[in-house]
Motif scaffolding. Structure first.
Motif, PDB file in Angstrom:
ATOM      1  N   SER A 135       0.829  -1.207   0.000  1.00 45.02           N
ATOM      2  CA  SER A 135       0.000   0.000   0.000  1.00 45.02           C
ATOM      3  C   SER A 135       0.864   1.258   0.000  1.00 45.02           C
ATOM      4  O   SER A 135       0.626   2.194  -0.784  1.00 45.02           O
ATOM      5  CB  SER A 135      -0.939   0.011   1.208  1.00 45.02           C
ATOM      6  OG  SER A 135      -1.858  -1.055   1.141  1.00 45.02           O
ATOM      7  N   LEU A 136       1.882   1.296   0.863  1.00 48.20           N
ATOM      8  CA  LEU A 136       2.756   2.467   0.927  1.00 48.20           C
ATOM      9  C   LEU A 136       3.550   2.618  -0.371  1.00 48.20           C
ATOM     10  O   LEU A 136       3.703   3.733  -0.894  1.00 48.20           O
ATOM     11  CB  LEU A 136       3.713   2.351   2.110  1.00 48.20           C
ATOM     12  CG  LEU A 136       4.719   3.507   2.273  1.00 48.20           C
ATOM     13  CD1 LEU A 136       3.986   4.825   2.496  1.00 48.20           C
ATOM     14  CD2 LEU A 136       5.696   3.219   3.419  1.00 48.20           C
ATOM     15  N   ALA A 137       4.038   1.496  -0.904  1.00 48.33           N
ATOM     16  CA  ALA A 137       4.837   1.551  -2.131  1.00 48.33           C
ATOM     17  C   ALA A 137       4.011   2.071  -3.302  1.00 48.33           C
ATOM     18  O   ALA A 137       4.429   2.992  -4.020  1.00 48.33           O
ATOM     19  CB  ALA A 137       5.398   0.164  -2.454  1.00 48.33           C
ATOM     20  N   THR A 138       2.824   1.503  -3.504  1.00 50.01           N
ATOM     21  CA  THR A 138       1.995   1.920  -4.637  1.00 50.01           C
ATOM     22  C   THR A 138       1.476   3.342  -4.443  1.00 50.01           C
ATOM     23  O   THR A 138       1.404   4.121  -5.405  1.00 50.01           O
ATOM     24  CB  THR A 138       0.818   0.961  -4.839  1.00 50.01           C
ATOM     25  OG1 THR A 138       0.084   0.841  -3.602  1.00 50.01           O
ATOM     26  CG2 THR A 138       1.317  -0.417  -5.251  1.00 50.01           C
ATOM     27  N   GLY A 139       1.113   3.706  -3.217  1.00 55.32           N
ATOM     28  CA  GLY A 139       0.633   5.060  -2.949  1.00 55.32           C
ATOM     29  C   GLY A 139       1.702   6.099  -3.227  1.00 55.32           C
ATOM     30  O   GLY A 139       1.430   7.150  -3.819  1.00 55.32           O
ATOM     31  N   LEU A 400      -4.002   5.675 -11.032  1.00 51.02           N
ATOM     32  CA  LEU A 400      -4.217   4.304 -10.555  1.00 51.02           C
ATOM     33  C   LEU A 400      -4.246   3.326 -11.723  1.00 51.02           C
ATOM     34  O   LEU A 400      -3.715   2.215 -11.638  1.00 51.02           O
ATOM     35  CB  LEU A 400      -5.531   4.224  -9.762  1.00 51.02           C
ATOM     36  CG  LEU A 400      -5.745   5.278  -8.681  1.00 51.02           C
ATOM     37  CD1 LEU A 400      -7.096   5.088  -8.016  1.00 51.02           C
ATOM     38  CD2 LEU A 400      -4.635   5.211  -7.642  1.00 51.02           C
ATOM     39  N   PHE A 401      -4.867   3.741 -12.828  1.00 50.04           N
ATOM     40  CA  PHE A 401      -4.921   2.877 -14.012  1.00 50.04           C
ATOM     41  C   PHE A 401      -3.524   2.667 -14.588  1.00 50.04           C
ATOM     42  O   PHE A 401      -3.169   1.557 -14.997  1.00 50.04           O
ATOM     43  CB  PHE A 401      -5.833   3.491 -15.075  1.00 50.04           C
ATOM     44  CG  PHE A 401      -7.275   3.583 -14.667  1.00 50.04           C
ATOM     45  CD1 PHE A 401      -7.805   2.709 -13.737  1.00 50.04           C
ATOM     46  CD2 PHE A 401      -8.105   4.543 -15.206  1.00 50.04           C
ATOM     47  CE1 PHE A 401      -9.131   2.785 -13.351  1.00 50.04           C
ATOM     48  CE2 PHE A 401      -9.438   4.632 -14.838  1.00 50.04           C
ATOM     49  CZ  PHE A 401      -9.951   3.757 -13.912  1.00 50.04           C
ATOM     50  N   THR A 413      -5.521  -4.556  -6.479  1.00 48.68           N
ATOM     51  CA  THR A 413      -6.053  -3.219  -6.753  1.00 48.68           C
ATOM     52  C   THR A 413      -6.479  -2.533  -5.468  1.00 48.68           C
ATOM     53  O   THR A 413      -6.301  -1.315  -5.312  1.00 48.68           O
ATOM     54  CB  THR A 413      -7.248  -3.313  -7.720  1.00 48.68           C
ATOM     55  OG1 THR A 413      -6.824  -3.957  -8.927  1.00 48.68           O
ATOM     56  CG2 THR A 413      -7.796  -1.935  -8.045  1.00 48.68           C
ATOM     57  N   SER A 414      -7.016  -3.292  -4.527  1.00 51.42           N
ATOM     58  CA  SER A 414      -7.439  -2.709  -3.242  1.00 51.42           C
ATOM     59  C   SER A 414      -6.250  -2.128  -2.479  1.00 51.42           C
ATOM     60  O   SER A 414      -6.391  -1.116  -1.765  1.00 51.42           O
ATOM     61  CB  SER A 414      -8.143  -3.769  -2.383  1.00 51.42           C
ATOM     62  OG  SER A 414      -7.271  -4.864  -2.127  1.00 51.42           O
ATOM     63  N   GLN A 415      -5.077  -2.743  -2.613  1.00 50.99           N
ATOM     64  CA  GLN A 415      -3.876  -2.213  -1.956  1.00 50.99           C
ATOM     65  C   GLN A 415      -3.464  -0.872  -2.571  1.00 50.99           C
ATOM     66  O   GLN A 415      -3.029   0.039  -1.866  1.00 50.99           O
ATOM     67  CB  GLN A 415      -2.738  -3.229  -2.065  1.00 50.99           C
ATOM     68  CG  GLN A 415      -2.963  -4.506  -1.268  1.00 50.99           C
ATOM     69  CD  GLN A 415      -1.882  -5.551  -1.508  1.00 50.99           C
ATOM     70  OE1 GLN A 415      -1.417  -5.731  -2.643  1.00 50.99           O
ATOM     71  NE2 GLN A 415      -1.489  -6.260  -0.460  1.00 50.99           N
ATOM     72  N   ILE A 416      -3.600  -0.768  -3.886  1.00 51.41           N
ATOM     73  CA  ILE A 416      -3.291   0.504  -4.544  1.00 51.41           C
ATOM     74  C   ILE A 416      -4.257   1.583  -4.059  1.00 51.41           C
ATOM     75  O   ILE A 416      -3.843   2.711  -3.747  1.00 51.41           O
ATOM     76  CB  ILE A 416      -3.372   0.354  -6.082  1.00 51.41           C
ATOM     77  CG1 ILE A 416      -2.349  -0.685  -6.572  1.00 51.41           C
ATOM     78  CG2 ILE A 416      -3.152   1.693  -6.764  1.00 51.41           C
ATOM     79  CD1 ILE A 416      -2.424  -0.950  -8.072  1.00 51.41           C
ATOM     80  N   GLY A 419      -3.448   2.649  -0.567  1.00 55.53           N
ATOM     81  CA  GLY A 419      -2.183   3.359  -0.489  1.00 55.53           C
ATOM     82  C   GLY A 419      -2.281   4.831  -0.848  1.00 55.53           C
ATOM     83  O   GLY A 419      -1.521   5.656  -0.335  1.00 55.53           O
ATOM     84  N   VAL A 420      -3.201   5.186  -1.753  1.00 52.03           N
ATOM     85  CA  VAL A 420      -3.269   6.585  -2.197  1.00 52.03           C
ATOM     86  C   VAL A 420      -4.110   7.458  -1.273  1.00 52.03           C
ATOM     87  O   VAL A 420      -4.025   8.694  -1.350  1.00 52.03           O
ATOM     88  CB  VAL A 420      -3.827   6.691  -3.636  1.00 52.03           C
ATOM     89  CG1 VAL A 420      -2.910   5.996  -4.622  1.00 52.03           C
ATOM     90  CG2 VAL A 420      -5.246   6.146  -3.729  1.00 52.03           C
ATOM     91  N   ILE A 421      -4.907   6.861  -0.375  1.00 48.64           N
ATOM     92  CA  ILE A 421      -5.801   7.656   0.484  1.00 48.64           C
ATOM     93  C   ILE A 421      -5.035   8.711   1.286  1.00 48.64           C
ATOM     94  O   ILE A 421      -5.428   9.893   1.304  1.00 48.64           O
ATOM     95  CB  ILE A 421      -6.617   6.740   1.418  1.00 48.64           C
ATOM     96  CG1 ILE A 421      -7.540   5.824   0.594  1.00 48.64           C
ATOM     97  CG2 ILE A 421      -7.441   7.586   2.395  1.00 48.64           C
ATOM     98  CD1 ILE A 421      -8.539   6.558  -0.272  1.00 48.64           C
TER      99      ILE A 421
END
Length: 450
Positions: A135-139, A400-401, A413-416, A419-421
């Motif tokens: 989550s942190l990495a993708t965010g 995100l896409f 996808t839920s982790q991405i 992560g951005v929140i």
């Protein structure tokens, strides 16, 4: 017209043809029933000729060429590896290095999609391998990738600068003022510097805070002194070329030596020279870069053509007067109107790219807002930041896409989305700060250009 365009877009038709086709269908339908002012449609050739001869828009293909050349020459990849090794042993060091490199890439390419994809391919596997939370990495990658929306020389700011200049002149004519004063792309570049850098600082503070509060989400690893010395040398070798390019492009604009279009030419030539120095400039690379540049440039200008026709037909139906009347009657005055516009632009960012919003929505709402007394530079930066936030927001954010397309299958996808929140919250804080203190955007241009 807006409703039909959205339906046509969701049906999968190309954006440029959706805009132009919808506008022409409404124009001819209105002519049959005698409810459309045909003089606006007659202005189409002059409007399109104006697009093709607009010197400001020449910067678009030049900046695209610069970004594609930097991507092909692997300058970004080497810079990230060296920067990551510099912060080795520091909690959250890899995340901090991704944020810094994302900022430098944004300042080098100005293309959101290219930055997100490049960072996703290069840094995401490394972050996951070193134990970072998905989550942190993708965010972090999604958020830093969208910095290309606000960090100069952003293509979004180039297009916004051209639109805001026209909107500013229209707002003055609506008030009976005929002045040669305009809003330049350079004004927006300078105005975006402080908000963009503050955003990067807030990103880094969040990553460091997570590393200290939850070490398992952003672990550190150690290196020997021999590794440190070797990689520090590589850091300067990898950091110097993009920094020279950024200084050459932005420095020439800030110093008043070059216009943004001329600086874009400097950037394109500089990126080509850097690729040649690194022995990455071959006939195949040059061909690929030219093809990518041509493809993206054609897409941009076709959308401009479609948006120009759409805007003329909208005005032919009296849309300008309708928007002006709605804003004037709105509770809260200019504050209420600004809030409504920002919410609408944010929601449209889910289904439209920044180019469509810039050339369809902004020309309609900006003249009215500027007539109500808002500063054009501040308004342009607020719109750019708002779109950047929209591109991060699930479930439709473009960023995100882009990342989902290059992320490994094991990344959910839920982790991405999770992560951005936190980064969306940071974006909203930055928008609030800019709304409270407009001087963050207007102070530097006023100091430099009076």
């Amino acid at each position: 017209m807006f409703g039909v365009v959205c339906i046509v877009l969701m049906a999968g038709f190309p954006v440029a043809f959706s805009l132009a086709g919808t506008a022409l269908a409404f124009a001819f339908g209105g002519m049959l029933f005698g409810v459309f002012d045909t003089s606006f449609l007659g202005a189409t050739p002059n409007r399109l000729y104006g697009l093709m001869t607009n010197e400001t828009l020449i910067a678009v293909p030049l900046f695209i060429f610069m970004g594609c050349m930097l991507q092909q020459s692997k300058i970004a990849e080497n810079l990230l590896e060296s920067m990551a090794d510099l912060f080795k042993g520091v909690r959250g060091g890899l995340g901090v290095s991704v944020a810094i490199v994302g900022m430098l890439l944004a300042a080098s390419t100005g293309i959101v999609g290219a930055t997100v994809v490049t960072m996703g391919l290069i840094s995401l596997p490394t972050m996951i391998k070193r134990g970072y939370s998905p989550s942190l990495a993708t965010g972090t990658i999604c958020a830093t990738g969208t910095l290309g929306q606000i960090i100069p020389p952003s293509i979004a700011l180039v297009l916004l600068g051209d639109v805001m200049s026209s909107a500013y002149q229209r707002a003055q004519r609506m008030q009976g003022i005929f002045s040669p004063d305009t809003v330049s792309v350079g004004d927006l570049f300078v105005g975006a510097l402080i908000p963009g850098l503050l955003l990067v600082v807030l990103y880094i503070l969040y990553i460091v805070a997570v590393a200290f509060i939850k070490p398992s989400a952003a672990p550190s690893d150690n290196r020997t002194e021999e590794e440190k010395s070797a990689r520090d040398l590589n850091l300067w070798r990898d950091l110097t070329p993009p920094m020279i390019l950024i200084v050459a492009v932005l420095g020439s604009i800030l110093a008043g030596v070059a216009t943004p279009t001329e600086a874009a030419g400097v950037g394109a030539l500089g990126a080509t020279i850097l690729a040649a120095i690194r022995r990455q400039l071959g006939i195949n690379v040059l061909r690929d870069v030219c093809q990518q540049t041509t493809r993206v440039t054609c897409m941009v200008f076709l959308i401009l053509v479609g948006a120009a026709i759409f805007s003329l037909v909208f005005r032919g139906y009296g849309g300008d007067e309708l928007i002006h009347g709605i804003f004037n009657d709105m509770p809260g005055g200019v504050v209420g109107a600004m809030i409504v516009v920002m919410v609408v632009i944010f929601l449209l960012g889910f289904i439209l790219d920044f180019i469509e919003i810039t050339f369809v929505v902004v020309p309609i709402v900006a003249p009215v807002l500027l007539k109500m007394g808002l500063d054009p530079v501040w308004l342009g930066i607020m719109i750019a930041l708002n779109l950047q936030t929209s591109f991060l927001t699930p479930p439709f954010g473009f960023s995100l896409f882009y990342l989902r397309g290059v992320a490994p299958p094991e990344i959910k996808t839920s982790q991405i989305y999770r992560g951005v929140i936190p980064f969306i919250i940071i974006q909203l804080i930055m928008l609030i700060l800019l709304a409270i203190w407009p001087v963050l955007a207007t102070g530097l241009p006023d100091a430099l250009y009076g």
